[in-house]
Design an enzyme around this catalytic site. Sequence first.
Site, short mmCIF file in Angstrom:
data_model
loop_
_atom_site.label_atom_id
_atom_site.label_comp_id
_atom_site.label_asym_id
_atom_site.label_seq_id
_atom_site.Cartn_x
_atom_site.Cartn_y
_atom_site.Cartn_z
N THR A 82 48.65 36.73 44.25
CA THR A 82 48.55 37.84 43.69
C THR A 82 47.01 38.48 43.12
O THR A 82 46.32 37.54 43.74
CB THR A 82 49.00 37.33 42.27
N ASN A 127 44.28 38.92 40.88
CA ASN A 127 43.53 38.40 40.15
C ASN A 127 43.68 36.67 40.65
O ASN A 127 42.61 35.88 39.89
CB ASN A 127 43.67 38.35 38.83
N CYS A 128 44.54 36.12 40.62
CA CYS A 128 44.43 35.07 41.08
C CYS A 128 43.65 34.25 41.75
O CYS A 128 43.24 33.09 41.35
CB CYS A 128 46.36 33.84 41.41
N PRO A 129 43.44 34.37 43.16
CA PRO A 129 42.12 34.00 43.70
C PRO A 129 40.84 33.63 43.18
O PRO A 129 40.24 33.26 43.45
CB PRO A 129 42.12 34.83 45.10
N VAL A 178 40.91 30.80 40.73
CA VAL A 178 41.00 30.18 41.43
C VAL A 178 39.25 29.88 41.59
O VAL A 178 38.20 28.26 41.49
CB VAL A 178 42.00 29.65 43.01
#
Length: 120
Positions: free
Chosen positions: A44, A46-48, A51
Amino acid sequence: MSLINTTVKPFKAQAFHNGKFVEVSDASLKGKWSVIIFMPAAFTFNCPTEVEDAAKHYAEFQKANAEVYIVTTDTHFSHKVWHETSQAVGQAQFPLVGDPTHQLTRAFDVHIEEAGLALR
């Protein structure tokens, strides 16, 4: 939401960690601080970046005797590909935990039933 000093319900999940598939369980969390970061899904927008931010601060977490766990409702197989194809996620040296059965998202009360995803 903080769950400091609460008992984690028994669980077993598969994760991608340091190039291999590993099992993560409630026993993995015992004896040290655990930072569990829930995200809706791999790949998705924003997720990277989240992380990557955790990866940049990972040494600080380790100095505090804390392990970081990223959890999405994807499988550990998806996390392997995510780690291998995303420069941001590829920086993660902590387990990327798959929760396709939603056992963890429900146990931590972050599950969105209608979408089958986790809250951030």
